[in-house]
Design an enzyme around this catalytic site. Structure first.
Site, PDB file in Angstrom:
ATOM      1  NE  ARG A  77      -3.177   2.601   2.788  1.00 15.13           N
ATOM      2  CZ  ARG A  77      -3.111   3.408   3.843  1.00 15.13           C
ATOM      3  NH1 ARG A  77      -2.464   3.030   4.937  1.00 15.13           N
ATOM      4  NH2 ARG A  77      -3.679   4.581   3.826  1.00 15.13           N
ATOM      5  CG  HIS A 121      -1.027   8.959   3.482  1.00 15.38           C
ATOM      6  ND1 HIS A 121      -1.142   7.608   3.724  1.00 15.38           N
ATOM      7  CD2 HIS A 121      -0.643   9.498   4.663  1.00 15.38           C
ATOM      8  CE1 HIS A 121      -0.825   7.344   4.985  1.00 15.38           C
ATOM      9  NE2 HIS A 121      -0.511   8.479   5.586  1.00 15.38           N
ATOM     10  CD  GLU A 166      -4.586   7.740  10.018  1.00 14.86           C
ATOM     11  OE1 GLU A 166      -4.125   8.809  10.450  1.00 14.86           O
ATOM     12  OE2 GLU A 166      -4.184   6.630  10.406  1.00 14.86           O
ATOM     13  CG  ASN A 294      -4.748   3.481   8.920  1.00 19.01           C
ATOM     14  OD1 ASN A 294      -4.876   2.463   8.241  1.00 19.01           O
ATOM     15  ND2 ASN A 294      -4.370   4.638   8.418  1.00 19.01           N
ATOM     16  CE1 TYR A 296       0.595   2.823  13.592  1.00 19.24           C
ATOM     17  CE2 TYR A 296      -1.390   3.949  12.890  1.00 19.24           C
ATOM     18  CZ  TYR A 296      -0.162   3.398  12.596  1.00 19.24           C
ATOM     19  OH  TYR A 296       0.309   3.405  11.314  1.00 19.24           O
ATOM     20  CD  GLU A 364      -1.287   4.099   8.170  1.00 18.49           C
ATOM     21  OE1 GLU A 364      -1.039   4.561   9.317  1.00 18.49           O
ATOM     22  OE2 GLU A 364      -1.483   4.817   7.180  1.00 18.49           O
TER      23      GLU A 364
HETATM   24  C1  FCB Z   1      -0.986   7.371  10.810  1.00 20.82           C
HETATM   25  C2  FCB Z   1      -0.604   7.876   9.431  1.00 20.82           C
HETATM   26  C3  FCB Z   1       0.700   7.344   8.920  1.00 20.82           C
HETATM   27  C4  FCB Z   1       1.741   7.243  10.009  1.00 20.82           C
HETATM   28  C5  FCB Z   1       1.195   6.538  11.222  1.00 20.82           C
HETATM   29  C6  FCB Z   1       2.181   6.365  12.352  1.00 20.82           C
HETATM   30  O1  FCB Z   1      -1.830   8.283  11.410  1.00 20.82           O
HETATM   31  O2  FCB Z   1      -1.600   7.502   8.509  1.00 20.82           O
HETATM   32  O3  FCB Z   1       1.108   8.167   7.856  1.00 20.82           O
HETATM   33  O4  FCB Z   1       2.263   8.474  10.286  1.00 20.82           O
HETATM   34  O5  FCB Z   1       0.070   7.217  11.705  1.00 20.82           O
END
Ligand code: FCB
Length: 459
Positions: A77, A121, A166, A294, A296, A364
């Site tokens: 991607r 992006h 995002e 995405n 985290y 992500e």
């Molecule tokens: C996300 C972004 C990506 C990267 C990660 C850590 O928010 O999409 O570009 O910076 O965080």
């Protein structure tokens, strides 16, 4: 722990974004984006870092694709830079810019790697920002035009397309807190930007749909995983509010063609949302073929009604600023983000509950750590543990019936981490910036094994 097998055909990939890796900021007709302007503005990015050179991927693409092949990944991607393909955001295609991506795609296909394109992006052409940026309705139409130009040219060989990456970050961090380009701090502009981004998504889907039959079109959201800090009803209401301005503001128009009524009420003191015109929600809810997520971290949320709110504090939680993010004392990554893989499992279940059979992809997931090369390469056991735990969470969601079809690790390479510059390393591959040497980390070997076996190994 036992080995976990993933369903046949599960996609294993890695992700990057144009401004974070390409460099070559002024080559072959590329014009500045809002991130060029922002990163060159003193004080905006840590250590004054810019994406002028980044990982020099523009000149080292073949070497970087060899890293993907080396891991045995089936998908990659990446994003296309709007100001490379359509400099200034208007007018005809810049052939030299488009050719870079055509070569990239052809090289991927020759290696048996499926290309996944993200159209936006975050690198809006600066000229469009000068005409109002995402706060201006016209930008949505410009984005649809750019998407159609790009999809027309590459849609015969690229079959998986994501419109936006995002939109929460583009709107809330770009126009609200000012931490990201273009660096504004304006609540009204933020709400307008959030809507126009989604309008641009819907218009782009409409424009691309008839171009190449059979391509799968979607969008990537960073939905926020929240948990209330206590059983108090005030904390539950704080979560409802943040879920509104953080998640449902995008999800409800996209999946239901509706703007959430409770969010409309929460926002009433700030805006009457007059920028949402008749027919917009219908455009935004044009059918999609997949949804990218995405993930985290997850945050614990508490109400802070009694506490004074500093109006100059520029919260991203517009209309719901009186909330606190509570630390739960969990281990954190180098970003300070708490590690909570169960938040991913829960999010996948929650999204599946509203999205039904829509195929989901984790577009992500990954972690920053302060990696350093040693005598035997770059050993990053914390990242391996992070990926392992999150893949187990994905597996558990699949077992519970979630149509999760693939996973993309963030990121293929250490890269320009936006306002953090080069200080945060998310790569499966270490990049020594002064020499541009690439060193695969332990995590890249581990992840390659996962992809090749279609299974997470026994711990
Ligand atoms: C996300 C972004 C990506 C990267 C990660 C850590 O928010 O999409 O570009 O910076 O965080």
């Amino acid at each position: 722990m036992t080995e976990l097998n993933f369903p046949d055909g599960f996609r294993w990939g890695a992700a990057t974004a144009a401004y974070q890796i390409e460099g070559a900021a002024a080559e072959d007709g590329r014009t500045p984006s809002i991130w060029d302007t922002f990163s060159h503005t003193p004080g905006k990015v840590r250590d004054g870092d810019t994406g002028d050179v980044a990982c020099d991927h523009y000149h080292r693409a073949a070497e970087d694709l060899a890293l993907i092949s080396g891991m045995g990944l089936g998908a990659y991607r990446f994003s296309v830079a709007w100001p490379r393909i359509q400099p200034g955001g208007r007018g005809p295609v810049n052939q030299a810019g488009l050719d870079f991506y055509r070569r990239l795609v052809d090289d991927l296909l020759a290696r048996g790697i499926e290309p996944w394109i993200t159209l936006y992006h975050w690198d809006l052409p600066q000229e469009l920002e000068d005409s109002g940026g995402w706060a201006a309705r016209d930008t949505a139409y410009r984005f649809a035009e750019f998407s159609a130009l790009t999809h027309e040219a590459l849609g015969d060989r690229v079959h998986s397309w994501l419109t936006l990456n995002e939109p929460w970050c583009s709107a809330m961090l770009g126009y609200g807190t000012g931490e990201h380009a273009p660096g504004h701090q304006d609540k009204i502009a933020t709400l307008r930007a959030a809507h126009h981004l989604m309008l641009g998504h819907g218009l782009a889907i409409q424009a691309m749909r008839p171009q190449h039959a059979g391509n799968q079109l979607g969008i990537t959201l960073n939905l926020h995983a929240f948990t209330p800090a206590s059983d108090a009803p005030e904390d539950a209401d704080a979560v409802r509010r943040l879920d509104g301005i953080g998640n449902r503001i995008f999800l409800d128009p996209l999946l239901r063609g509706e703007f959430p009524a409770d969010l409309r009420a929460d926002l009433a003191p700030v805006s009457d949302l007059g920028h949402i015109q008749d027919g917009d929600l219908e455009i935004i809810s044009a059918p999609i073929d997949l949804l990218g997520l995405n993930y985290y971290s997850r945050s614990a949320i508490a109400a802070a009604e009694g506490e004074p709110h500093d109006p100059a504090s520029h919260s991203p939680w517009i209309g719901s600023e009186r909330v606190r993010h509570i630390s739960r004392g969990l281990p954190v990554t180098d970003m300070g983000w708490e590690i909570d893989p169960d938040g991913l499992r829960q999010q996948l279940l929650d999204v599946h509950a509203v999205a039904g059979d829509l195929p989901l992809y984790v577009t992500e997931n990954g972690a920053a750590y302060p990696d350093k090369p040693g005598p035997d390469g770059v050993d990053d056991p914390e990242r391996v543990a992070y990926l392992d735990a999150h893949l187990r969470a994905c597996h558990s969601a699949i077992s519970a019936g979630v149509p999760l079809k693939g996973y993309f690790a963030w990121s293929l390479l250490d890269n320009f981490e936006w306002a953090h510059g080069y200080a945060k390393r998310f790569g499966l591959t270490y990049v020594d910036y002064p020499t541009q040497t690439r060193i695969p980390k332990t995590s890249s070997h581990w992840y390659g094994q996962v992809a090749r076996n279609n299974a997470v190994p026994t711990a």
